[in-house]
Design an enzyme around this catalytic site. Sequence first.
Site, PDB file in Angstrom:
ATOM      1  N   GLN A 151      -5.012  -1.598   9.759  1.00 33.57           N
ATOM      2  CA  GLN A 151      -4.682  -2.902   9.174  1.00 33.57           C
ATOM      3  C   GLN A 151      -5.140  -4.025  10.111  1.00 33.57           C
ATOM      4  O   GLN A 151      -4.831  -4.002  11.300  1.00 33.57           O
ATOM      5  CB  GLN A 151      -3.161  -2.972   8.939  1.00 33.57           C
ATOM      6  CG  GLN A 151      -2.689  -4.235   8.257  1.00 33.57           C
ATOM      7  CD  GLN A 151      -3.213  -4.377   6.827  1.00 33.57           C
ATOM      8  OE1 GLN A 151      -3.252  -3.418   6.069  1.00 33.57           O
ATOM      9  NE2 GLN A 151      -3.641  -5.579   6.482  1.00 33.57           N
TER      10      GLN A 151
ATOM     11  N   LYS B 122       0.834  -1.201   0.000  1.00 30.51           N
ATOM     12  CA  LYS B 122       0.000   0.000   0.000  1.00 30.51           C
ATOM     13  C   LYS B 122       0.873   1.258   0.000  1.00 30.51           C
ATOM     14  O   LYS B 122       0.585   2.218  -0.707  1.00 30.51           O
ATOM     15  CB  LYS B 122      -0.941  -0.012   1.216  1.00 30.51           C
ATOM     16  CG  LYS B 122      -2.021  -1.080   1.099  1.00 30.51           C
ATOM     17  CD  LYS B 122      -2.750  -1.333   2.404  1.00 30.51           C
ATOM     18  CE  LYS B 122      -3.626  -2.577   2.276  1.00 30.51           C
ATOM     19  NZ  LYS B 122      -4.279  -2.957   3.543  1.00 30.51           N
TER      20      LYS B 122
ATOM     21  N   ASP C  30     -11.374   2.155   3.658  1.00 23.81           N
ATOM     22  CA  ASP C  30     -11.555   0.702   3.563  1.00 23.81           C
ATOM     23  C   ASP C  30     -13.040   0.324   3.496  1.00 23.81           C
ATOM     24  O   ASP C  30     -13.383  -0.838   3.259  1.00 23.81           O
ATOM     25  CB  ASP C  30     -10.931   0.018   4.794  1.00 23.81           C
ATOM     26  CG  ASP C  30      -9.637  -0.716   4.452  1.00 23.81           C
ATOM     27  OD1 ASP C  30      -9.412  -0.987   3.259  1.00 23.81           O
ATOM     28  OD2 ASP C  30      -8.872  -1.016   5.388  1.00 23.81           O
TER      29      ASP C  30
END
Length: 278
Positions: free
Chosen positions: A96, A52, A119
């Site tokens: 994460q 990322k 997300d």
Amino acid sequence: MAVILNGKEVAKKTRENLKSKVEELKKKNIFPKLAVIMVGDDGASKIYVRNKSKACEELGIEYEEFLLDENTTQQQLLQLINELNERKDVHGILLQSPVPKHLDINEAFRTISPEKDVDGFNPVNVGKLVLGQDTFISCTPFGVMKLLEEYNIETEGKNAVVIGRSNIVGKPMLQCLLNKHATVTICHSKTENLKEITKKADILVAAIGKAKFVTKDMVKPGAVVIDVGINRNEQGKVCGDVDFNEVEGVASYITPVPGGVGPMTVAMLMENIVKAAK
Ligand code: NDP
């Protein structure tokens, strides 16, 4: 032989398109920025986070990483999220997963401001997806939809079957396909007669986490097969949930692992960051 859905290529094209959008934003003095929070020391997470950060760098998106100790308390985690929610220079916040077991990840996702939830895990954004409203869509299902679109694969009226009902892949995948007018069935570990169901799929999405789970006899000839899984085989090599060598012979389209859904997930995260910055 099935046509390979080349996620790597489509992801590259997507990133190239985004690059000019990032430049346009910068001309308006908006500098898109992603903040990534990682708690603990999970090996796989480190690889995902590195991918990322590399993608951000390539696109000129600013990137700030917060590596928290695995003994971080829930209160400390929420405090950091709240600080990032307040910061004007941060457009996207990503937590994460997984996080250590003592932490409540759902509360953390709920705390991320819906406007910065790149997300798509905040319940507000999940709700908007269910209602068919514009929102941040969870990056993996979003990437699958983009891949289908790029290859002009029709979803309307098709029988789509999703194996896996996780909050991050299976459930939003169901919604995305439904929003594009597919007739969707979702399967999980308690599903009976799985093979009978998957055999009827025009589009079959595997998001299970078990190597070579989907075999040739589970696939309708001519089906589009999307493999979300990331597993390691006996030799330690990365492989999907689909027995690629077998299924390639019956499917019309198939995603490889690696090089299919994985790169699309990262590309769609970039898309969501640019959207958040806009
Ligand atoms: P989860 O473990 O959260 O979910 C797995 C799902 O598979 C569950 O719903 C489970 O059912 C179902 N399942 C397990 N065994 C069976 C079975 N025998 N028959 C039918 N269904 C079964 O995984 P995730 O959704 O997070 O991830 C799935 C895979 O996708 C993993 O390999 C992961 O690494 C990969 N992944 C890949 C991404 C990418 O970018 N390509 C991004 C995210 C994930 P139940 O609910 O009943 O337990």
